[in-house]
Enzyme design. Sequence first.
Site, PDB file in Angstrom:
ATOM      1  CG  HIS A 159      -1.848   1.156   1.329  1.00  0.00           C
ATOM      2  ND1 HIS A 159      -3.176   0.992   1.662  1.00  0.00           N
ATOM      3  CD2 HIS A 159      -1.695   2.491   1.139  1.00  0.00           C
ATOM      4  CE1 HIS A 159      -3.788   2.170   1.661  1.00  0.00           C
ATOM      5  NE2 HIS A 159      -2.896   3.100   1.360  1.00  0.00           N
TER       6      HIS A 159
ATOM      7  CG  HIS B  10      -0.934   7.085  -1.241  1.00  0.00           C
ATOM      8  ND1 HIS B  10      -2.202   7.168  -1.746  1.00  0.00           N
ATOM      9  CD2 HIS B  10      -1.059   6.422  -0.052  1.00  0.00           C
ATOM     10  CE1 HIS B  10      -3.064   6.615  -0.915  1.00  0.00           C
ATOM     11  NE2 HIS B  10      -2.389   6.141   0.133  1.00  0.00           N
TER      12      HIS B  10
ATOM     13  CE  LYS C 131      -7.902   1.885  -0.148  1.00  0.00           C
ATOM     14  NZ  LYS C 131      -6.808   2.813  -0.006  1.00  0.00           N
TER      15      LYS C 131
ATOM     16  CG  HIS D 134      -9.922   4.446   3.732  1.00  0.00           C
ATOM     17  ND1 HIS D 134      -8.729   5.123   3.723  1.00  0.00           N
ATOM     18  CD2 HIS D 134     -10.613   4.920   4.792  1.00  0.00           C
ATOM     19  CE1 HIS D 134      -8.705   5.984   4.729  1.00  0.00           C
ATOM     20  NE2 HIS D 134      -9.846   5.885   5.392  1.00  0.00           N
TER      21      HIS D 134
ATOM     22  CG  HIS E 145      -4.627   2.359   5.957  1.00  0.00           C
ATOM     23  ND1 HIS E 145      -5.971   2.319   6.222  1.00  0.00           N
ATOM     24  CD2 HIS E 145      -4.513   3.037   4.803  1.00  0.00           C
ATOM     25  CE1 HIS E 145      -6.625   2.954   5.264  1.00  0.00           C
ATOM     26  NE2 HIS E 145      -5.761   3.392   4.394  1.00  0.00           N
TER      27      HIS E 145
ATOM     28  CG  ASP F  34      -1.521   5.027   4.012  1.00  0.00           C
ATOM     29  OD1 ASP F  34      -1.692   5.316   2.808  1.00  0.00           O
ATOM     30  OD2 ASP F  34      -2.221   5.480   4.924  1.00  0.00           O
TER      31      ASP F  34
HETATM   32  C1  NCD Z   1      -3.578   9.135   1.980  1.00  0.00           C
HETATM   33  C2  NCD Z   1      -3.127  10.135   0.915  1.00  0.00           C
HETATM   34  O1  NCD Z   1      -2.569  11.182   1.285  1.00  0.00           O
HETATM   35  O2  NCD Z   1      -3.325   9.867  -0.271  1.00  0.00           O
HETATM   36  N1  NCD Z   1      -3.593   9.790   3.251  1.00  0.00           N
HETATM   37  C3  NCD Z   1      -3.528   9.203   4.460  1.00  0.00           C
HETATM   38  O3  NCD Z   1      -3.657   9.893   5.470  1.00  0.00           O
HETATM   39  N2  NCD Z   1      -3.323   7.922   4.592  1.00  0.00           N
HETATM   40  C4  NCD Z   1      -4.893   8.556   1.624  1.00  0.00           C
HETATM   41  C5  NCD Z   1      -5.230   7.304   2.386  1.00  0.00           C
HETATM   42  O4  NCD Z   1      -4.625   6.256   2.204  1.00  0.00           O
HETATM   43  O5  NCD Z   1      -6.147   7.353   3.219  1.00  0.00           O
HETATM   44 ZN    ZN Z   2      -3.226   5.111   1.624  1.00  0.00          ZN
END
Ligand code: NCD
Ligand code: ZN
Length: 363
Positions: free
Chosen positions: A32, A34, A118, A155, A193, A266
């Site tokens: 996971h 970003h 997702k 989520h 998460h 995450d």
């Molecule tokens: C994530 C993001 O910034 O894209 N932020 C977070 O607080 N985890 C989005 C997510 O996974 O919820």
């Molecule tokens: Zn995330």
Amino acid sequence: MIPTSANAAAAAQTLIGRNMDQLTIIQPDDWHLHLRDEGALATTVPAAARCFGRGIVMPNLVPPVKNVAAATAYRERILAARPENSEWQPLMVLYLTDNTSADDIRAAHACAFVHACKYYPAGATTNSDSGVTDLERLDEVFETMQELGVVLQMHGEVTDPDIDIFDREAVFIDRHLVRIREKFPALKMVLEHITTEQGATFVRHSEGPLAASITPQHLLYNRNDMLVGGIRPHLFCLPILKRNRHQTALIEAATSGDSRFFLGTDSAPHPRNAKENACGCAGCYSHHAAIELYAEAFDRAGAMHQLEGFASRYGADFYNLAYNRRKITLNRDPWTVPERIDYDGGELIPLAAGQALNWRLQN
Ligand code: NCD
Ligand code: ZN
């Protein structure tokens, strides 16, 4: 005093933890993360490739990655930012919306590099405005995912304004997850998460294919770290850090050797000014030191011997992928995390900025 056998086992574990100065494990994967897009990829992709073999790339771009065509184009942009000679692989994910169809799922299944879909509740977190407004509308989509073996990543938070932000995960489990688990008993699901004792307990005792990813921030910190003595916006992520009791439950789950729990950072970069703001956004960036941060948490728990399963095997098993062939080595070699990192023409503040970590990845 004669130690009980439980104490003796605990003492032996502590000894392993204290004496071990080097650990070689199968190269880990991140289930996971970003990466963002465009200029951000110059920071995020090399950071991912630094220690991981593969990364599950979250689809919450603006607009989101909703179909195979968008995932294909995004994957090309990611691969263009990969360091030379790197074998790191992005594994793509489709973003479910109210309009996702069974045909979208069939196309995802037929695509070799799409590995999951997702679910974001609309409005729950960063870039989730196109998320699902009513979970029950997705029953046909879930039916198709179950039939084809496509993984559903969740989520797991409700967004009703009357539910306290610290209770959003537990209420999601009661209101939605129990029903989905019963209605689609063979659907492969990951509760992403997880942040609560309820999350860990539900996953541990659930029948059928359900797993959970756990972030480094939820293992290393609790809400006191974020709120006592002043607000620390760089610890603000969603689901939000919970009280100490939940942190303890997550550490137990991650270090237990239970294959339902695996690594998902995450890692979610935001420019410094978007976090240090009157309405700061959610997300912690951890890919500057991802495996080192997990090593810190496992070492503190006397559980370095459980790191390989959590980081390198259980996720691959769940997603039906082979283990990475490479190995990595971690050395006990204290270092200090940088205070800031260049990011897309600006800067970001990484998780544990300025703090000492005991473990370092050997190059
Ligand atoms: C994530 C993001 O910034 O894209 N932020 C977070 O607080 N985890 C989005 C997510 O996974 O919820
Ligand atoms: Zn995330």
